[in-house]
Scaffold this motif. Structure first.
Motif, mmCIF file in Angstrom:
data_model
loop_
_atom_site.group_PDB
_atom_site.id
_atom_site.type_symbol
_atom_site.label_atom_id
_atom_site.label_comp_id
_atom_site.label_asym_id
_atom_site.label_seq_id
_atom_site.Cartn_x
_atom_site.Cartn_y
_atom_site.Cartn_z
ATOM 1 N N UNK A 1 -2.376 90.649 187.461
ATOM 2 C CA UNK A 1 -1.830 89.443 186.874
ATOM 3 C C UNK A 1 -2.106 89.439 185.383
ATOM 4 N N UNK A 2 -1.158 88.867 184.665
ATOM 5 C CA UNK A 2 -1.250 88.840 183.214
ATOM 6 C C UNK A 2 -0.679 87.517 182.717
ATOM 7 N N UNK A 3 -1.359 86.899 181.776
ATOM 8 C CA UNK A 3 -0.872 85.694 181.129
ATOM 9 C C UNK A 3 -0.514 86.014 179.685
ATOM 10 N N UNK A 4 0.624 85.497 179.238
ATOM 11 C CA UNK A 4 1.118 85.771 177.899
ATOM 12 C C UNK A 4 1.398 84.460 177.181
ATOM 13 N N UNK A 5 0.977 84.366 175.931
ATOM 14 C CA UNK A 5 1.199 83.178 175.120
ATOM 15 C C UNK A 5 1.734 83.609 173.764
ATOM 16 N N UNK A 6 2.939 83.142 173.432
ATOM 17 C CA UNK A 6 3.536 83.453 172.138
ATOM 18 C C UNK A 6 3.105 82.438 171.094
ATOM 19 N N UNK A 7 3.097 82.872 169.851
ATOM 20 C CA UNK A 7 2.847 81.988 168.730
ATOM 21 C C UNK A 7 3.512 82.576 167.492
ATOM 22 N N UNK A 8 3.624 81.771 166.457
ATOM 23 C CA UNK A 8 4.152 82.240 165.189
ATOM 24 C C UNK A 8 5.562 81.807 164.884
ATOM 25 N N UNK A 9 6.223 81.150 165.817
ATOM 26 C CA UNK A 9 7.563 80.678 165.561
ATOM 27 C C UNK A 9 7.560 79.510 164.595
ATOM 28 N N UNK A 10 8.738 79.168 164.125
ATOM 29 C CA UNK A 10 8.862 78.058 163.195
ATOM 30 C C UNK A 10 10.197 78.070 162.502
ATOM 31 N N UNK A 11 10.274 77.302 161.435
ATOM 32 C CA UNK A 11 11.484 77.183 160.631
ATOM 33 C C UNK A 11 11.345 78.036 159.381
ATOM 34 N N UNK A 12 12.350 78.844 159.126
ATOM 35 C CA UNK A 12 12.333 79.715 157.962
ATOM 36 C C UNK A 12 13.741 79.797 157.383
ATOM 37 N N UNK A 13 13.827 79.976 156.084
ATOM 38 C CA UNK A 13 15.123 80.126 155.443
ATOM 39 C C UNK A 13 15.673 81.530 155.644
ATOM 40 N N UNK A 14 16.985 81.640 155.613
ATOM 41 C CA UNK A 14 17.620 82.943 155.722
ATOM 42 C C UNK A 14 17.054 83.900 154.679
ATOM 43 N N UNK A 15 16.786 85.123 155.118
ATOM 44 C CA UNK A 15 16.181 86.111 154.249
ATOM 45 C C UNK A 15 14.671 86.150 154.316
ATOM 46 N N UNK A 16 14.081 85.180 154.959
ATOM 47 C CA UNK A 16 12.639 85.110 155.067
ATOM 48 C C UNK A 16 12.091 85.945 156.208
ATOM 49 N N UNK A 17 10.785 85.823 156.414
ATOM 50 C CA UNK A 17 10.092 86.622 157.419
ATOM 51 C C UNK A 17 9.190 85.758 158.277
ATOM 52 N N UNK A 18 8.983 86.198 159.498
ATOM 53 C CA UNK A 18 8.028 85.609 160.419
ATOM 54 C C UNK A 18 7.399 86.719 161.241
ATOM 55 N N UNK A 19 6.173 86.506 161.661
ATOM 56 C CA UNK A 19 5.539 87.414 162.593
ATOM 57 C C UNK A 19 5.149 86.652 163.851
ATOM 58 N N UNK A 20 5.710 87.073 164.964
ATOM 59 C CA UNK A 20 5.376 86.488 166.243
ATOM 60 C C UNK A 20 4.240 87.268 166.887
ATOM 61 N N UNK A 21 3.368 86.554 167.557
ATOM 62 C CA UNK A 21 2.269 87.173 168.272
ATOM 63 C C UNK A 21 2.373 86.849 169.753
ATOM 64 N N UNK A 22 1.895 87.754 170.566
ATOM 65 C CA UNK A 22 1.875 87.581 172.015
ATOM 66 C C UNK A 22 0.481 87.928 172.498
ATOM 67 N N UNK A 23 -0.305 86.910 172.770
ATOM 68 C CA UNK A 23 -1.673 87.104 173.221
ATOM 69 C C UNK A 23 -1.711 87.243 174.735
ATOM 70 N N UNK A 24 -2.341 88.298 175.203
ATOM 71 C CA UNK A 24 -2.411 88.588 176.626
ATOM 72 C C UNK A 24 -3.829 88.383 177.151
ATOM 73 N N UNK A 25 -3.911 87.937 178.379
ATOM 74 C CA UNK A 25 -5.198 87.776 179.030
ATOM 75 C C UNK A 25 -5.028 87.936 180.530
ATOM 76 N N UNK A 26 -6.121 88.154 181.211
ATOM 77 C CA UNK A 26 -6.119 88.219 182.663
ATOM 78 C C UNK A 26 -6.194 89.620 183.242
ATOM 79 N N UNK A 27 -5.561 90.583 182.580
ATOM 80 C CA UNK A 27 -5.570 91.963 183.016
ATOM 81 C C UNK A 27 -5.660 92.871 181.796
ATOM 82 N N UNK A 28 -5.707 94.154 182.040
ATOM 83 C CA UNK A 28 -5.801 95.124 180.958
ATOM 84 C C UNK A 28 -4.443 95.289 180.300
#
Length: 126
Positions: A1-28
């Motif tokens: 079993x594995x749990x996943x939680x995303x973060x890093x989303x939001x509002x950004x203007x065209x041409x900009x950048x974002x980094x999304x993260x996916x934190x995992x827990x519960x298994x290897x």
């Protein structure tokens, strides 16, 4: 079993950048292939990018190739999606997903992934 939680989303203007993260827990985490999918209102969930269990192989949808980079840090149990040169058409809820290593061989098929995060909203304004 594995749990996943995303973060890093939001509002950004065209041409900009974002980094999304996916934190995992519960298994290897290092034992799993990982993918990113997105879903815009009224549309099907679509493949964005995938990475194999060891990080040696990656694949991208043509719509994001050259702009997005998928990576993982198994020591931190975290996957990432670096997004640059964002366009309004990138607006969607982004989901991280994971599955056994064999998942990578059918990586564009969302049905092949066993574990999903709840999603994070990315909105790109013009």
């Amino acid at each position: 079993q594995l749990q996943l939680v995303e973060s890093g989303g939001g509002l950004v203007q065209a041409g900009g950048s974002l980094r999304l993260s996916c934190a995992a827990s519960g298994r290897t985490f290092s034992s799993y292939a990982m993918g990113w999918f997105r879903q815009a209102p009224g549309k099907e969930r679509e493949f964005v990018a995938a990475i194999n269990w060891g990080g040696s192989s990656t694949d991208y949808d043509d719509s994001v190739k050259g702009r997005f980079t998928i990576s993982r840090d198994n020591a931190k149990n975290t996957g990432y999606l670096q997004m640059s040169s964002l366009k309004p058409e990138d607006t969607a809820v982004y989901y991280c997903a994971a599955g056994p290593p064999s998942t990578y061989y059918s990586r564009k098929n969302p049905a092949g992934y066993r574990y999903w995060g709840q999603g994070t909203q990315v909105t790109v304004s013009s």
